[in-house]
Design an enzyme around this catalytic site. Structure first.
Site, PDB file in Angstrom:
ATOM      1  N   LYS A  84     -16.787  18.660 -13.120  1.00 21.39           N
ATOM      2  CA  LYS A  84     -16.550  20.110 -13.042  1.00 21.39           C
ATOM      3  C   LYS A  84     -15.516  20.578 -14.062  1.00 21.39           C
ATOM      4  O   LYS A  84     -15.491  21.746 -14.427  1.00 21.39           O
ATOM      5  CB  LYS A  84     -16.156  20.485 -11.619  1.00 21.39           C
ATOM      6  CG  LYS A  84     -17.312  20.290 -10.655  1.00 21.39           C
ATOM      7  CD  LYS A  84     -17.032  20.803  -9.259  1.00 21.39           C
ATOM      8  CE  LYS A  84     -18.296  20.823  -8.410  1.00 21.39           C
ATOM      9  NZ  LYS A  84     -18.801  19.477  -8.057  1.00 21.39           N
TER      10      LYS A  84
HETATM   11  C1  LIG Z   1     -20.114  19.140  -7.663  1.00 16.32           C
HETATM   12  C2  LIG Z   1     -20.460  17.707  -7.722  1.00 16.32           C
HETATM   13  C3  LIG Z   1     -21.817  17.268  -7.721  1.00 16.32           C
HETATM   14  C4  LIG Z   1     -22.986  18.216  -7.574  1.00 16.32           C
HETATM   15  O1  LIG Z   1     -23.185  19.024  -8.713  1.00 16.32           O
HETATM   16  P1  LIG Z   1     -24.138  20.315  -8.627  1.00 16.32           P
HETATM   17  O2  LIG Z   1     -23.993  20.991  -9.933  1.00 16.32           O
HETATM   18  O3  LIG Z   1     -23.594  21.146  -7.491  1.00 16.32           O
HETATM   19  O4  LIG Z   1     -25.520  19.857  -8.358  1.00 16.32           O
HETATM   20  C5  LIG Z   1     -22.056  15.897  -7.853  1.00 16.32           C
HETATM   21  N1  LIG Z   1     -21.050  15.014  -7.946  1.00 16.32           N
HETATM   22  C6  LIG Z   1     -19.752  15.397  -7.936  1.00 16.32           C
HETATM   23  C7  LIG Z   1     -18.690  14.352  -8.029  1.00 16.32           C
HETATM   24  C8  LIG Z   1     -19.407  16.750  -7.836  1.00 16.32           C
HETATM   25  O5  LIG Z   1     -18.114  17.103  -7.826  1.00 16.32           O
END
Ligand SMILES: *Cc1c(COP(=O)(O)O)cnc(C)c1O
Length: 466
Positions: free
Chosen positions: A112
């Site tokens: 993120k």
């Molecule tokens: C947010 C997150 C996901 C999922 O990603 P999306 O874009 O919501 O599908 C997967 N793994 C981790 C570690 C995350 O923080």
């Protein structure tokens, strides 16, 4: 570049407004009116570019004239220089033609950061130009809160209030939020659960009168278009590193809200040769059930070892449904209104088209742990539980062994020591050097009752110019 709503009734907006808007006024999500398309020759010419320069090539058409090219380049240089690896998104080989792209070298150790480090800078740039201020309000059960806080810590025109359920997030996760210093950063621990936090945020967006008209709320959750945009880049990065665009690639993506994998779908539409996209879910498998049986149906939330993928519905899936319905906003609106009431299906030929675009797999906790152990035994390489789900789904769904299969490594294993322990391994994943003193850093947060008026009053009193 103009952006339109997936539900067809809200006004089209330019990049700046889309950045500052959460949901469209008709309840839909914004998508670009048309996508840029790059020729193989053009993509080939990007081979060897530093990550931030590649990011400029891929994203500039979306930002267009909203930000002068030099300013945007500078912003991208800053954004990706905070990552603790020169390659920004290094690739690690697991087996012949099998790879993990490590997207967890940013400040909060999850992918993120790629989007939220940029989003904070974009917001501040646009707000400076407009002489405006916003309050970001969000609820978190883990990763998003810390990435958003890190992304906004240097913003002059943004105050950020993140609500988390008191004593219900892990210590690493709490400390990643509460040890960030900055007058504009406010952590609120609510004596309640995550749903209570989320409800307060939702109600506050619906009625912002508690801010007295002096500032406005902004959203940083994954419905924000700029987050998707930033995630398109690393698909190009991986492909170019492994011989693309002259050969095609397969990607497996640990999926929750469908943001990350939707970015891969867009990369393909923009001209990158991608022959397979695998949706990897945990037991919260609404997407896998839809892909397998054309039934879109909400189930009870299950708590798993991969908490960042614990969702009941995937908000960004709406963006794909919009394309599957020939960009007919009213069809999407009707479908999703019905989906809120019970199970829905789409026309068979549309569903078959979706199955051409994506494969899918659901992986339970036991298999997640087995995979962590298996990969460690094979390679002495430690996966976090989310990435492990991606690797397992990649192996289960792979169509062509001659095509490189790249799993997106979405989090660092040190963030999820419980899953590593449960897999029976006795290794403990250490925190990276830049975070090794996390447990000694000073924490700052305020505990408030599970009461919306108290929380709103706190925000109204504590934002910068209050
Ligand atoms: C947010 C997150 C996901 C999922 O990603 P999306 O874009 O919501 O599908 C997967 N793994 C981790 C570690 C995350 O923080």
């Amino acid at each position: 570049m103009r952006y339109i709503s997936t539900r067809g009734e809200a006004p089209a907006l330019g990049f700046e407004d889309v950045l500052l808007t959460g949901l469209a006024t008709d309840g839909g999500l914004y998508v670009p009116e048309s996508l840029p398309h790059f020729s193989l020759e053009e993509i080939r010419s990007w081979r060897g570019l530093p990550y931030s320069e590649l990011a400029f090539k891929v994203m500039h058409p979306f930002v267009d004239d909203a930000i002068p090219a030099d300013d945007f380049r500078k912003m991208l240089d800053e954004t990706y220089s905070v990552f603790a690896h020169k390659a920004v998104a290094p690739l690690v080989q697991l087996d012949t033609n099998e790879w993990v792209m490590e997207l967890f070298r940013g400040p909060t150790l999850a992918f993120k950061d790629f989007a939220l480090q940029l989003l904070g800078r974009l917001l501040d740039y646009v707000l400076e130009k407009r002489k405006q201020h916003v309050v970001i309000m969000g609820a978190t059960s883990g990763d998003t809160g810390s990435a958003a806080i890190e992304g906004c810590r240097r913003c002059e025109h943004v105050d950020i209030f993140i609500l988390h359920p008191h004593q219900r997030v892990s210590e690493v996760q709490r400390r990643q939020m509460t040890t960030v210093q900055g007058d504009n950063i406010h952590n609120i621990a609510v004596r309640g659960n995550f749903d209570d936090c989320q409800r307060m945020v939702k109600e506050s967006f619906g009625n912002q009168s508690f801010l007295g008209g002096k500032t406005q709320l902004a959203a940083v959750n994954s419905i924000n278009w700029a987050r998707i945009m930033a995630q398109i880049v690393y698909y190009f990065h991986a492909s170019l590193a492994l011989g693309g665009p002259d050969r095609s690639m397969a990607f497996s993506v640990p999926t929750g809200n469908f943001g990350d994998i939707f970015a891969g779908y867009l990369a393909k539409k923009m001209g990158l040769p991608i022959s397979q996209l695998v949706i990897a879910t945990n037991r919260n498998d609404i997407l896998h059930r839809f892909m397998s049986g054309n039934k879109y149906e909400q189930h009870q939330l299950e708590h798993t070892l991969s908490p960042s993928m614990d969702i009941m519905v995937s908000s960004n899936f709406e963006r794909l449904l919009f394309d599957l319905h020939g960009r007919d906003g009213l069809a999407v609106k009707t479908l999703l209104e019905n989906a809120a009431k019970g199970p829905v299906s789409i026309e068979d030929y549309r569903w078959k088209h979706a199955r051409k675009l994506f494969d899918s797999d659901a992986v339970d906790d036991k298999t997640t742990c087995d995979t962590i152990r298996e990969i460690y035994e094979q390679n002495e390489y430690l996966l976090d539980p989310h990435t492990a789900i991606g690797v397992r789904a990649a192996r289960n769904c792979r169509r062509d062994p001659a095509v490189p299969m790249i799993t997106l490594g979405t989090a660092h294993p040190a963030k999820f020591p419980d899953a590593v322990a449960e897999s029976g391994l006795t290794v403990e994943p250490p925190l990276p050097a830049h975070m090794a003193d996390l447990f000694e850093r000073e924490e700052r947060y305020t505990v408030l009752d599970n009461d919306i008026s108290g929380v709103q009053e706190f925000i109204a009193r504590h934002w910068k110019n209050a």
